[in-house]
Design an enzyme around this catalytic site. Structure first.
Site, PDB file in Angstrom:
ATOM      1  N   ASP A  83      36.588  12.176  17.606  1.00  0.00           N
ATOM      2  CA  ASP A  83      37.791  11.446  17.210  1.00  0.00           C
ATOM      3  C   ASP A  83      37.710  11.111  15.718  1.00  0.00           C
ATOM      4  OD1 ASP A  83      40.179  10.041  17.626  1.00  0.00           O
ATOM      5  OD2 ASP A  83      39.136   8.169  18.084  1.00  0.00           O
ATOM      6  N   ASP A 105      40.368  14.648  10.413  1.00  0.00           N
ATOM      7  CA  ASP A 105      41.424  13.746   9.976  1.00  0.00           C
ATOM      8  C   ASP A 105      41.549  13.811   8.460  1.00  0.00           C
ATOM      9  OD1 ASP A 105      43.159  11.756   9.354  1.00  0.00           O
ATOM     10  OD2 ASP A 105      42.165  10.193  10.512  1.00  0.00           O
ATOM     11  N   SER A 260      41.765   0.700  22.375  1.00  0.00           N
ATOM     12  CA  SER A 260      41.840  -0.772  22.323  1.00  0.00           C
ATOM     13  C   SER A 260      42.039  -1.394  23.707  1.00  0.00           C
ATOM     14  CB  SER A 260      42.978  -1.209  21.400  1.00  0.00           C
ATOM     15  OG  SER A 260      42.712  -0.775  20.083  1.00  0.00           O
TER      16      SER A 260
HETATM   17  P1  13P Z   1      44.358   2.352  20.073  1.00  0.00           P
HETATM   18  O1  13P Z   1      43.720   1.461  19.056  1.00  0.00           O
HETATM   19  O2  13P Z   1      45.810   2.094  20.185  1.00  0.00           O
HETATM   20  O3  13P Z   1      43.686   2.301  21.386  1.00  0.00           O
HETATM   21  O4  13P Z   1      44.208   3.867  19.527  1.00  0.00           O
HETATM   22  C1  13P Z   1      43.054   4.617  19.762  1.00  0.00           C
HETATM   23  C2  13P Z   1      43.005   5.875  18.958  1.00  0.00           C
HETATM   24  O5  13P Z   1      43.971   6.352  18.421  1.00  0.00           O
HETATM   25  C3  13P Z   1      41.714   6.544  18.866  1.00  0.00           C
HETATM   26  O6  13P Z   1      41.752   7.623  17.987  1.00  0.00           O
HETATM   27  O1  G3H Z   2      40.993   5.174  16.160  1.00  0.00           O
HETATM   28  C1  G3H Z   2      39.873   4.743  16.265  1.00  0.00           C
HETATM   29  C2  G3H Z   2      39.259   4.500  17.593  1.00  0.00           C
HETATM   30  O2  G3H Z   2      39.830   3.379  18.227  1.00  0.00           O
HETATM   31  C3  G3H Z   2      37.778   4.393  17.448  1.00  0.00           C
HETATM   32  O3  G3H Z   2      37.440   3.178  16.902  1.00  0.00           O
HETATM   33  O4  G3H Z   2      36.061   3.731  14.918  1.00  0.00           O
HETATM   34  O5  G3H Z   2      35.876   1.498  16.029  1.00  0.00           O
HETATM   35  O6  G3H Z   2      34.974   3.552  17.136  1.00  0.00           O
HETATM   36  P1  G3H Z   2      35.995   2.979  16.181  1.00  0.00           P
HETATM   37 ZN    ZN Z   3      43.119   7.407  16.368  1.00  0.00          ZN
END
Ligand code: 13P
Ligand code: G3H
Ligand code: ZN
Length: 312
Positions: A83, A105, A260
């Site tokens: 991610d 990203d 979240s």
């Molecule tokens: P939220 O903070 O809305 O859960 O988004 C998570 C996200 O986009 C992780 O890449």
């Molecule tokens: O978009 C980000 C995700 O919620 C991951 O969050 O970078 O705190 O692990 P983090």
């Molecule tokens: Zn994200």
């Protein structure tokens, strides 16, 4: 089923009018809560790992936790995804280290630099059988310690998407249509509204192409209340209405990112436990209900938001 890429998953999701849930994983209880719900609901799933998760839990531990989940849930297809990959080196490390999908990203770079960086990751990833998610447009909120204010966020420009996809060769595209990271997505009193006009314009320009939504937690108010009633302080935490996410899942959105909401469920449950049992100190006693609530929250998302239950 072994670890898979998202190619087949997205094709079926696009045609079937649903989305696959992409849930962030940071420890064993979160992996278990998510995958147990997906196993019981026969749902495909994307388990995603951020740079922060790798720094916290260690790459190897996370990969092995996901491998354990695959052994325990052989019926469901699982994607292991990076991610918000910040650079080529992080993407390469995950591609070399067993991930089946990575996000690069490049949204903070110029359009031209984003294309160059994303193309470089795609070339390496595709040569190793791994798929790539790119991003155009900037979301507000906090991700991996980087905070983007609402003023600095910007919707994806539909006129850029064809050139970006064609020049980079990405397999899916994250767009900004009003979602944002974290638990404070909208000012209290304002009406949350995603820009479906932008989504539809993008879908018209990229027929059959899978679109990704980040920042898609709905910030369940029962957990915000649970946190606030048990010593927490999260006034004005508001998320994306679930019916709007369901609508997006029925269009070209094939992957919806949720992190979240899992954090709120875990924190609320643990705060409540400690408040009710100030004498307890065995982590298993408070992590067990936290894991159970994550599982029920994920089940709710699979059925009521993503529509991917029964699609494994
Ligand atoms: P939220 O903070 O809305 O859960 O988004 C998570 C996200 O986009 C992780 O890449
Ligand atoms: O978009 C980000 C995700 O919620 C991951 O969050 O970078 O705190 O692990 P983090
Ligand atoms: Zn994200």
């Amino acid at each position: 089923m072994a670890l898979v890429t998202s190619t087949e998953m997205f094709k079926k999701a696009y045609e079937g009018g649903y989305a696959v849930g992409a849930f962030n994983v940071n420890n064993m209880e979160i992996v278990q809560g998510i995958t147990e719900a997906c196993k019981e609901e026969k749902a495909p799933v994307i388990l995603q790992v951020s740079k922060g998760a790798r720094a916290y839990a260690n790459h190897t531990y996370l990969v092995k936790l996901v491998e354990a989940a695959i052994i325990e849930c052989p019926e469901i297809p699982v994607v292991l995804h990076l991610d918000h990959g910040p650079d080529f080196e992080t993407c390469k490390s995950c591609i070399d280290g067993g991930f089946t999908s990575v996000m690069i990203d490049g949204s903070s770079h110029s359009f031209k630099e984003n294309i160059e960086l994303t193309k470089k990751v795609v070339e390496y990833a595709h040569a190793h059988g791994v798929v790539v998610e790119g991003e155009l447009g900037t979301l507000a909120g906090i991700e991996d310690e980087v905070q983007v204010s609402a003023e600095d966020s910007s919707y994806t420009r539909p006129e850029e998407v064809e050139e970006f996809v064609e020049k980079t060769g990405v397999d899916s595209l994250a767009i900004a249509i009003g979602t944002s990271h974290g638990a404070y997505k909208f000012k209290p009193g304002t009406k949350p509204q995603l820009r479906f006009d932008i989504l539809e314009d993008i879908s018209r320009r990229l027929p059959g192409f899978p679109i990704v939504l980040h920042g898609s937690s709905s910030v369940p108010q029962n957990y915000v209340t649970m946190i606030n009633e048990n010593g927490g302080k999260m006034p004005g935490a508001i998320g994306i209405p679930e019916d709007q996410l369901r609508q997006a899942a029925g269009l070209s959105v094939c992957k919806i990112n949720i992190d979240s909401d899992l954090r709120l469920a875990m924190t609320g449950t643990i705060r409540k436990f400690f408040n009710e049992h100030p004498d307890k100190f065995d982590p298993r006693e408070y992590l067990k209900p936290a894991r159970a609530n994550i599982k029920e929250l994920v089940r709710h998302k699979l059925i009521n938001v993503l529509g991917c239950n029964g699609k494994a």
